[in-house]
Design a protein around this motif. Structure first.
Motif, PDB file in Angstrom:
ATOM      1  N   GLY A 119      12.924  33.963 -29.895  1.00 31.24           N
ATOM      2  CA  GLY A 119      11.705  33.284 -29.484  1.00 31.24           C
ATOM      3  C   GLY A 119      10.698  32.632 -29.904  1.00 31.24           C
ATOM      4  N   VAL A 120       9.574  32.070 -29.581  1.00 31.88           N
ATOM      5  CA  VAL A 120       7.999  31.670 -29.860  1.00 31.88           C
ATOM      6  C   VAL A 120       7.163  32.412 -30.390  1.00 31.88           C
ATOM      7  CG1 VAL A 120       6.872  30.335 -29.817  1.00 31.88           C
ATOM      8  CG2 VAL A 120       8.960  29.455 -28.996  1.00 31.88           C
ATOM      9  N   HIS A 121       7.160  33.223 -31.808  1.00 30.74           N
ATOM     10  CA  HIS A 121       6.256  33.779 -31.818  1.00 30.74           C
ATOM     11  C   HIS A 121       4.874  33.850 -31.755  1.00 30.74           C
ATOM     12  CE1 HIS A 121       9.893  35.751 -33.265  1.00 30.74           C
ATOM     13  NE2 HIS A 121      10.514  34.105 -34.314  1.00 30.74           N
ATOM     14  N   LYS A 122       4.185  34.992 -31.102  1.00 33.66           N
ATOM     15  CA  LYS A 122       2.882  34.504 -30.088  1.00 33.66           C
ATOM     16  C   LYS A 122       1.596  35.484 -30.899  1.00 33.66           C
ATOM     17  CE  LYS A 122       3.325  30.977 -28.086  1.00 33.66           C
ATOM     18  NZ  LYS A 122       2.643  30.030 -28.298  1.00 33.66           N
ATOM     19  N   SER A 123       2.175  36.714 -31.732  1.00 31.69           N
ATOM     20  CA  SER A 123       1.586  37.340 -31.919  1.00 31.69           C
ATOM     21  C   SER A 123       2.103  38.974 -33.253  1.00 31.69           C
ATOM     22  CB  SER A 123       0.692  38.431 -30.982  1.00 31.69           C
ATOM     23  OG  SER A 123      -0.455  39.338 -31.370  1.00 31.69           O
ATOM     24  N   MET A 124       1.415  39.224 -33.934  1.00 32.42           N
ATOM     25  CA  MET A 124       1.813  40.354 -34.546  1.00 32.42           C
ATOM     26  C   MET A 124       0.538  41.477 -34.712  1.00 32.42           C
ATOM     27  SD  MET A 124       3.562  38.010 -37.813  1.00 32.42           S
ATOM     28  CE  MET A 124       4.605  40.124 -37.968  1.00 32.42           C
ATOM     29  N   ALA A 125       1.328  42.568 -34.916  1.00 36.58           N
ATOM     30  CA  ALA A 125       0.586  43.597 -35.007  1.00 36.58           C
ATOM     31  C   ALA A 125       1.118  45.025 -36.207  1.00 36.58           C
ATOM     32  CB  ALA A 125      -0.454  44.909 -34.049  1.00 36.58           C
ATOM     33  N   SER A 175       7.129  37.709 -28.419  1.00 34.46           N
ATOM     34  CA  SER A 175       7.908  36.353 -28.094  1.00 34.46           C
ATOM     35  C   SER A 175       7.762  35.933 -26.989  1.00 34.46           C
ATOM     36  CB  SER A 175       8.713  36.234 -28.759  1.00 34.46           C
ATOM     37  OG  SER A 175       8.862  37.020 -30.149  1.00 34.46           O
ATOM     38  N   THR A 176       7.235  34.585 -27.239  1.00 34.23           N
ATOM     39  CA  THR A 176       7.801  33.708 -25.292  1.00 34.23           C
ATOM     40  C   THR A 176       9.067  33.991 -25.677  1.00 34.23           C
ATOM     41  OG1 THR A 176       7.434  31.988 -25.999  1.00 34.23           O
ATOM     42  CG2 THR A 176       5.422  33.449 -25.108  1.00 34.23           C
ATOM     43  N   GLY A 177      10.025  33.348 -23.939  1.00 30.39           N
ATOM     44  CA  GLY A 177      10.776  33.377 -24.827  1.00 30.39           C
ATOM     45  C   GLY A 177      11.868  32.254 -25.063  1.00 30.39           C
ATOM     46  N   PRO A 178      12.867  32.050 -25.711  1.00 38.50           N
ATOM     47  CA  PRO A 178      13.787  31.164 -26.550  1.00 38.50           C
ATOM     48  C   PRO A 178      14.247  29.613 -25.213  1.00 38.50           C
ATOM     49  CG  PRO A 178      15.241  32.572 -26.166  1.00 38.50           C
ATOM     50  CD  PRO A 178      14.135  33.475 -25.930  1.00 38.50           C
ATOM     51  N   THR A 179      14.287  30.422 -24.383  1.00 35.40           N
ATOM     52  CA  THR A 179      14.515  29.114 -23.156  1.00 35.40           C
ATOM     53  C   THR A 179      12.643  28.936 -21.891  1.00 35.40           C
ATOM     54  OG1 THR A 179      14.217  30.179 -21.540  1.00 35.40           O
ATOM     55  CG2 THR A 179      16.201  30.355 -22.809  1.00 35.40           C
ATOM     56  N   SER A 180      12.597  27.969 -21.435  1.00 26.78           N
ATOM     57  CA  SER A 180      10.917  27.484 -21.532  1.00 26.78           C
ATOM     58  C   SER A 180      10.621  28.367 -19.864  1.00 26.78           C
ATOM     59  CB  SER A 180      11.742  26.316 -20.303  1.00 26.78           C
ATOM     60  OG  SER A 180      12.163  26.007 -19.650  1.00 26.78           O
ATOM     61  N   GLY A 181      11.646  29.358 -19.811  1.00 25.29           N
ATOM     62  CA  GLY A 181      11.575  30.360 -18.831  1.00 25.29           C
ATOM     63  C   GLY A 181      10.354  30.519 -18.796  1.00 25.29           C
ATOM     64  N   ASP A 236      11.039  34.985 -19.640  1.00 26.63           N
ATOM     65  CA  ASP A 236      11.773  36.018 -20.486  1.00 26.63           C
ATOM     66  C   ASP A 236      11.162  36.255 -22.210  1.00 26.63           C
ATOM     67  OD1 ASP A 236      10.739  33.244 -21.307  1.00 26.63           O
ATOM     68  OD2 ASP A 236      13.056  32.863 -21.756  1.00 26.63           O
ATOM     69  N   GLY A 237       9.712  36.491 -22.183  1.00 24.41           N
ATOM     70  CA  GLY A 237       9.660  37.040 -22.860  1.00 24.41           C
ATOM     71  C   GLY A 237       9.796  38.595 -23.604  1.00 24.41           C
ATOM     72  N   THR A 238       8.872  39.173 -24.603  1.00 24.62           N
ATOM     73  CA  THR A 238       9.637  39.717 -25.096  1.00 24.62           C
ATOM     74  C   THR A 238       8.379  40.279 -26.256  1.00 24.62           C
ATOM     75  OG1 THR A 238      11.497  38.917 -26.889  1.00 24.62           O
ATOM     76  CG2 THR A 238      12.164  39.498 -24.923  1.00 24.62           C
ATOM     77  N   VAL A 239       8.166  42.269 -26.475  1.00 19.50           N
ATOM     78  CA  VAL A 239       7.354  42.898 -27.356  1.00 19.50           C
ATOM     79  C   VAL A 239       8.688  43.658 -28.573  1.00 19.50           C
ATOM     80  CG1 VAL A 239       5.872  43.828 -27.975  1.00 19.50           C
ATOM     81  CG2 VAL A 239       5.492  42.547 -25.110  1.00 19.50           C
ATOM     82  N   TRP A 240       8.662  43.230 -29.658  1.00 18.11           N
ATOM     83  CA  TRP A 240       9.155  44.582 -31.144  1.00 18.11           C
ATOM     84  C   TRP A 240       8.736  44.824 -31.837  1.00 18.11           C
ATOM     85  CZ3 TRP A 240      14.938  43.576 -30.016  1.00 18.11           C
ATOM     86  CH2 TRP A 240      15.563  42.369 -29.589  1.00 18.11           C
ATOM     87  N   ARG A 241       9.166  45.878 -31.976  1.00 20.50           N
ATOM     88  CA  ARG A 241       8.926  46.774 -33.391  1.00 20.50           C
ATOM     89  C   ARG A 241       9.913  47.346 -34.072  1.00 20.50           C
ATOM     90  NH1 ARG A 241       7.534  52.582 -31.431  1.00 20.50           N
ATOM     91  NH2 ARG A 241       9.286  53.465 -31.179  1.00 20.50           N
ATOM     92  N   ALA A 242       9.228  47.579 -35.676  1.00 21.74           N
ATOM     93  CA  ALA A 242      10.870  47.681 -36.261  1.00 21.74           C
ATOM     94  C   ALA A 242      10.072  48.416 -37.383  1.00 21.74           C
ATOM     95  CB  ALA A 242      11.066  45.882 -37.497  1.00 21.74           C
ATOM     96  N   PRO A 243      10.583  49.625 -38.433  1.00 19.32           N
ATOM     97  CA  PRO A 243      10.303  50.568 -39.733  1.00 19.32           C
ATOM     98  C   PRO A 243       9.441  49.640 -40.101  1.00 19.32           C
ATOM     99  CG  PRO A 243      12.057  51.091 -38.364  1.00 19.32           C
ATOM    100  CD  PRO A 243      12.336  50.006 -38.144  1.00 19.32           C
ATOM    101  N   LEU A 244       8.159  49.932 -40.956  1.00 17.44           N
ATOM    102  CA  LEU A 244       7.645  49.175 -42.310  1.00 17.44           C
ATOM    103  C   LEU A 244       8.538  48.999 -43.464  1.00 17.44           C
ATOM    104  CD1 LEU A 244       4.022  50.440 -41.911  1.00 17.44           C
ATOM    105  CD2 LEU A 244       4.906  47.955 -41.252  1.00 17.44           C
ATOM    106  N   THR A 245       9.040  50.224 -43.407  1.00 15.93           N
ATOM    107  CA  THR A 245      10.040  50.552 -44.160  1.00 15.93           C
ATOM    108  C   THR A 245      11.693  50.013 -44.153  1.00 15.93           C
ATOM    109  OG1 THR A 245      11.151  52.662 -43.131  1.00 15.93           O
ATOM    110  CG2 THR A 245       9.432  52.979 -45.421  1.00 15.93           C
ATOM    111  N   GLY A 249      11.335  44.029 -22.245  1.00 16.76           N
ATOM    112  CA  GLY A 249      11.740  42.218 -21.909  1.00 16.76           C
ATOM    113  C   GLY A 249      11.196  41.956 -20.864  1.00 16.76           C
ATOM    114  N   ALA A 250      11.660  40.784 -20.526  1.00 15.55           N
ATOM    115  CA  ALA A 250      11.411  39.941 -19.088  1.00 15.55           C
ATOM    116  C   ALA A 250       9.969  39.957 -18.857  1.00 15.55           C
ATOM    117  CB  ALA A 250      12.200  40.406 -17.316  1.00 15.55           C
ATOM    118  N   GLN A 251       9.359  39.680 -19.924  1.00 11.03           N
ATOM    119  CA  GLN A 251       7.937  39.974 -20.239  1.00 11.03           C
ATOM    120  C   GLN A 251       7.352  38.380 -19.659  1.00 11.03           C
ATOM    121  OE1 GLN A 251       5.693  42.752 -19.796  1.00 11.03           O
ATOM    122  NE2 GLN A 251       8.016  43.149 -19.788  1.00 11.03           N
TER     123      GLN A 251
END
Length: 283
Positions: A169-175, A185-191, A194-203, A212-214
């Motif tokens: 995807g195209v990453h638009k913002s972080m926190a 992230s907006t999606g990997p296609t032009s749609g 198809d945007g997504t919101v993710w998280r991962a542990p700091l460790t 998904g499907a945002q």
């Protein structure tokens, strides 16, 4: 640019058009909406960092000058501190960070500076940096993207290493909060949906898909209870979205917006920017 800073909000505003355009950094009081211009007359201003009561920003004074880190002083006077690349700048536990170009012109370093604005205290080589402007600091760590790979700089160990690969995807913002790093992230296609919101542990660990499907999720903010982001859409289809950290589905908490662009939160309220105006609602 839109950021919360204690009892105020910070925004950038453009004056003029074309080659004559200049940019100002403006403070807006949350209680009254009163505006104070902190600095003005810059060609460009971006990547503002608030460290305690100090405000820093990346500024380009004229088209012929380099980017520099600047500090807003008493009475709105801006002090030039250190040359930078105009890419990213942010706050960590004991100061701020920004990117500088290596002496060979082919490599980049992460420079660390105390909140006093004194000279940089050290640099860390960025082995894969490619100019992306998205980053977030949390504690002694700094996260940034290189293409679809999320990387982590450990300022204590002075290392730069891959953190999570193939985050498409195209990453638009972080926190970030005390336990996780988040990104939208907006999606990997032009749609547009198809945007997504993710998280991962700091460790470290496997990224978790939160939503998904945002529709074009722009801007991202977190507090102790929830994650917030902008649904960037026109014609009254824009919205401010909210997902509780212990929840399973996102919902719009403000609807009917026209191309909103940014969202920030504090202990009591949610603020968003759209159509050149700041709006607020209670949590």
């Amino acid at each position: 640019m839109f950021q919360s800073a204690g009892d105020a909000l910070l925004i950038t505003q453009q004056q003029g058009e074309g080659d004559a355009a200049t940019t100002s950094l403006v403070q807006v009081l949350k209680t009254t909406g009163a505006k104070t211009t902190l600095v003005q007359g810059f060609r460009q201003i971006k990547q503002v960092a608030v460290v305690g009561s100090a405000v820093f920003f990346l500024g380009l004074k004229t088209a012929d000058e380099d980017w520099f880190v600047w500090k807003v002083g008493v009475g709105g006077k801006a002090t030039k501190l250190s040359v930078a690349t105009g890419s990213f700048l942010g706050a960590i536990s004991d100061g701020l960070y920004f990117v500088t170009q290596g002496a060979d012109g082919d490599h980049y370093n992460l420079s660390l500076m105390p909140s006093s604005g004194a000279k940089p205290t050290g640099t860390i080589g960025l082995s894969a940096y490619n100019g992306d402007e998205r980053s977030i600091g949390s504690g002694a760590s700094i996260f940034y993207f290189v293409g679809s790979d999320l990387r982590r700089v450990d300022t204590a160990a002075k290392t730069d290493a891959a953190f999570s690969a193939d985050v498409s995807g195209v990453h638009k913002s972080m926190a970030a909060d005390a336990t996780h790093v988040y990104w939208a992230s907006t999606g990997p296609t032009s749609g547009a949906t198809d945007g997504t919101v993710w998280r991962a542990p700091l460790t470290g660990g496997q990224p978790q898909l939160l939503a998904g499907a945002q529709h074009r999720p722009w801007s991202l903010a977190v507090d102790d209870e929830a994650i917030y982001w902008i649904k960037n859409a026109s014609g009254g289809a824009g919205a401010v979205m909210k997902l509780r950290k212990n929840g399973h589905s996102a919902r719009p908490i403000v609807r009917g917006l026209n191309n909103p662009t940014d969202v920030v939160v504090d202990a009591s309220n949610i603020y968003w920017l759209g159509d050149g105006a700041i709006s607020v609602t209670e949590k």
